[in-house]
Design an enzyme around this catalytic site. Sequence first.
Site, PDB file in Angstrom:
ATOM      1  CD1 TRP A 108      -2.312   1.941   2.375  1.00 45.65           C
ATOM      2  CD2 TRP A 108      -2.796   1.694   0.054  1.00 45.65           C
ATOM      3  NE1 TRP A 108      -3.307   2.582   2.179  1.00 45.65           N
ATOM      4  CE2 TRP A 108      -3.664   2.593   0.707  1.00 45.65           C
ATOM      5  CE3 TRP A 108      -2.733   1.459  -1.233  1.00 45.65           C
ATOM      6  CZ2 TRP A 108      -4.679   3.536  -0.119  1.00 45.65           C
ATOM      7  CZ3 TRP A 108      -3.747   2.115  -2.005  1.00 45.65           C
ATOM      8  CH2 TRP A 108      -4.347   3.116  -1.367  1.00 45.65           C
ATOM      9  NE  ARG A 130       9.808  -2.490   9.628  1.00 50.37           N
ATOM     10  CZ  ARG A 130       9.776  -1.640  10.541  1.00 50.37           C
ATOM     11  NH1 ARG A 130      10.678  -1.280  11.285  1.00 50.37           N
ATOM     12  NH2 ARG A 130       8.485  -1.059  10.506  1.00 50.37           N
ATOM     13  CE  LYS A 176     -10.822  -2.233   6.021  1.00 52.13           C
ATOM     14  NZ  LYS A 176      -9.923  -3.052   4.902  1.00 52.13           N
ATOM     15  NE  ARG A 231      -2.430  -8.415   4.095  1.00 49.83           N
ATOM     16  CZ  ARG A 231      -1.323  -7.585   4.469  1.00 49.83           C
ATOM     17  NH1 ARG A 231      -0.355  -8.058   4.923  1.00 49.83           N
ATOM     18  NH2 ARG A 231      -1.504  -6.278   4.229  1.00 49.83           N
ATOM     19  CG  ASN A 232      -8.532  -8.393   7.146  1.00 51.15           C
ATOM     20  OD1 ASN A 232      -8.225  -8.451   8.542  1.00 51.15           O
ATOM     21  ND2 ASN A 232      -8.235  -7.322   6.337  1.00 51.15           N
ATOM     22  CD  GLU A 282      -3.179  -3.542  10.343  1.00 50.33           C
ATOM     23  OE1 GLU A 282      -3.109  -3.920  11.760  1.00 50.33           O
ATOM     24  OE2 GLU A 282      -2.524  -2.632   9.921  1.00 50.33           O
TER      25      GLU A 282
END
Length: 374
Positions: free
Chosen positions: A25, A45, A211, A275-276, A301
């Site tokens: 993202w 990172r 959500k 992914r959820n 998440e």
Amino acid sequence: MKDTLAPRSPSHSYKRIAVLGAGSWGTALAAVLARNGCAVRLWARREALAATINETGQNPDYLSGIDLPDGIVASASLSDVLQGAEAVLFVTPSASLRPMCRAAAPHLPPGIPVALCAKGIERKTGLLLSEVASDELPGHPVGAISGPTFARETALGHPTAATVAFPFTYADRLDPHASPAARLAMSLSGGGFRPYVSDDLVGVEVGGAVKNVIAIACGMMSGAGFAENTRAALIARGMDEMKLLAEALGGKRETVTGLSGAGDLTLTCSSATSRNMSLGTQLGQGLAREACFDGRPVVVEGEVNARSVIDLARRIGVPMPICETVNAVLHEGADLERSFSDLWTRPIEAEPRALDLSFDHPAPTVPLPFGATA
């Protein structure tokens, strides 16, 4: 006379924007901004990933096969990325937001706006992510970018809409075109990306956090063999849970019916790309959590936020039975089949809530036909 945003003007756009997080993202947002003429500094990172992005013009770890536009410079140095930035986007997982803010704070130019692009509620404190950022970054306007946005489609330039939300100060209302929300929206506007401006940061954040939990519920029921009726019911009643929590925290119901609520909920609950949704589907099929995603340590998440959403809802007395069910299965050792059977045989309630009616379900012990086929 109602004020409206002026046509896009280069004088209103931010010219140099830092994006913290080179995942899918963050990279997609960097691509949108660069295509619109912004000078983008992208923080990764890992030094090796930053070098690869600079050398190849691609992010093979997160957006493989997509050529990134000119104007993006990646770096693993926060000081280099943030030097001279006019605005900054935080695009790191919600659980790491506080330490990320602390790491960035010494390098942030004074007073620049901060837009949060992760979705969630902080564990233990129950704070919205904007409250976390405001704690750690005093003196910086804090907002959020949220909506029905899959990163790959956004990076490819598919028509995509999202909400840019910041609280509006008195000065912002006198000159809304110069507000952080409007200026960031102008920076993002172009190609297939269409932003909308909001002053309801609470409503936008609640929609984004809840959500993901509802999407896991949809995935669980899909994986267990149920189909469209079930998903539609969970989406609709999940929106009701969003509205209740948003209102209790000072947000607006209208916001929850917009892009950052209904739009994002519909997308996340309708595709295995989420992914959820994918986690829920695998759990509904009977996989143990450690076996999901082929055993890879994938950050989901909604899994993280199921607990924090419910902790907050319990503390302020907001009933959220779907989120409670997901949290019970994920974090309290509850049986998935039994938990969803109990959800479906809760007392009958009225819709709308103003009717204020409730009575016991006539068959509270009848299990759902798990293993049903579409």
